[in-house]
Write an enzyme that holds these catalytic residues in place. Structure first.
Site, PDB file in Angstrom:
ATOM      1  N   TYR A 177       0.840  -1.193   0.000  1.00 45.17           N
ATOM      2  CA  TYR A 177       0.000   0.000   0.000  1.00 45.17           C
ATOM      3  C   TYR A 177       0.886   1.259   0.000  1.00 45.17           C
ATOM      4  O   TYR A 177       2.100   1.166  -0.169  1.00 45.17           O
ATOM      5  CB  TYR A 177      -0.978  -0.045   1.162  1.00 45.17           C
ATOM      6  N   GLY A 315      -3.731 -13.953  12.526  1.00 48.11           N
ATOM      7  CA  GLY A 315      -4.794 -13.418  11.698  1.00 48.11           C
ATOM      8  C   GLY A 315      -5.905 -14.407  11.458  1.00 48.11           C
ATOM      9  O   GLY A 315      -6.910 -14.429  12.155  1.00 48.11           O
ATOM     10  N   ARG A 316      -5.709 -15.263  10.469  1.00 45.28           N
ATOM     11  CA  ARG A 316      -6.769 -16.162  10.026  1.00 45.28           C
ATOM     12  C   ARG A 316      -7.327 -17.026  11.167  1.00 45.28           C
ATOM     13  O   ARG A 316      -8.522 -17.318  11.198  1.00 45.28           O
ATOM     14  CB  ARG A 316      -6.215 -17.042   8.907  1.00 45.28           C
TER      15      ARG A 316
END
Length: 357
Positions: A177, A315-316
């Protein structure tokens, strides 16, 4: 050495364990990027984490190109975030807001504006849009005269996050990003003060961090970097020469913590033969270091015991295990998640994963 379940202080935040929740885009906000009530239930369910790092949250309409992702630039968004932070705090948790500008990963069909980036180089692949997948567009290079405006936008977002009840913020400088695009020589072909030599490419990261830390305090400011491998088309030919100076700058600024998302040779989402830089960064960054990416419970425990990290961001695993800390502590089985429901805008696969019995 500490375990996953020992408390840790990161800046002004007293985290009750070292199992952090990594930022996870879930697309449950409105089309106008306003948080919804179901998000309070979702985050409240996961308040057992030592610290929740919120899903990536747009600092401006220009920088938010993901459909149904939340923002933090308007008064309406601030008010809608308050039930979320209240829900986490009511259960004894802590939460910081991840500040996000997507740079060239934005698509104009979402924002109504041409994407901006360090250079006019389109990202590979396709963007998520309200009309389905579309090729990434060639971005408009940011003018140096626009940098003060960008810094003002980060400042406003940081102030809004505190007003919304967040315990701090994390500057998203990873994953291809905007800030990451400035850092890496594949995406940054500038020949001015923000391009070329590594000391120029780290300039935007330094200026954004200085502005945010000067606004809400360094003790409530964190940063996320992804120092190795290819992140959505952004890669650096010599990452150590960029990310080691970046880590030194962040150490001088005394940020609350630094999180690293590091790819490996067999990662779930992305692979690389570039070595992990965390051992080198550990030598120059003296604050709390949080590592992320495909950690098993055993690998996470070893990272803390060996001194490689101070906390691990999962995370997941938090998607389908809202009580992840409890499951890890009790060595209970982990529930699998369903990728089809990651971005569905529905309660299914969001707030209906049960806690372990």
């Amino acid at each position: 050495m500490p375990s996953l379940f020992d408390p840790i202080r990161v800046g002004s935040i007293e985290a009750r364990n070292r199992v952090f929740m990594a930022p996870l885009t879930r697309a449950r906000a409105t089309r106008e990027h306003v948080p919804t009530p179901i998000m309070a239930e979702y985050y409240g369910q996961r308040a057992g984490a030592g610290l929740i790092i919120s899903e990536a949250t747009g600092i401006s309409r220009e920088g938010l190109g993901w459909p149904f992702a939340p923002g933090i630039w308007s008064d309406e968004q601030v008010e809608a975030w308050k039930p979320v932070t209240d829900a986490v705090h009511a259960r004894g948790g802590k939460i910081v807001c991840q500040l996000w500008h997507m740079g060239r990963m934005v698509h104009s069909s979402v924002t109504g504006q041409q994407p901006v980036a360090p250079s006019a180089i389109a990202a590979p692949g396709q963007a998520h849009t309200y009309e389905g997948k579309k090729d990434y567009e060639v971005p408009r290079p940011l003018e140096i005269s626009e940098i003060p405006r960008l810094l003002d936008t980060y400042e406003r977002a940081a102030r809004n996050a505190v007003a919304a009840g967040f315990d701090g913020v994390q500057i998203h400088a990873a994953n291809g990003y905007l800030i990451d695009e400035f850092l890496r020589d594949s995406a940054n072909h500038r020949d001015d003060a923000y391009g070329g030599a590594p000391q120029n490419r780290v300039r935007l990261l330094r200026e954004v961090t200085e502005r945010v830390a000067g606004t809400i305090g360094a003790e409530r400011t964190a940063v996320r970097l992804s120092p190795n491998g290819n992140s959505q088309g952004a890669i650096d030919s010599d990452p150590l020469t960029v990310f080691l100076p970046a880590a030194k700058i962040l150490d001088v600024l005394k940020i609350a913590f630094l999180e690293l998302r590091e790819l490996g040779a067999d990662g779930t989402f992305g692979k690389t033969d570039q070595p992990k830089l965390s051992p080198y960064i550990r030598e120059v960054f003296t604050g709390p270091l949080v590592l992320n990416q495909d950690y098993s419970p055993e690998d996470a425990a070893w990272a803390l015991e060996s001194g490689a990290a101070d906390a691990i961001a999962f995370g997941r695993k938090f998607i389908s295990n809202p009580d992840l800390v409890h499951r890890l502590r009790g060595r209970l089985a982990l529930a699998p998640d369903d990728m089809k429901t990651w971005y569905s805008q529905e309660p299914e696969g969001y707030v209906d994963y049960p806690a372990a019995r």
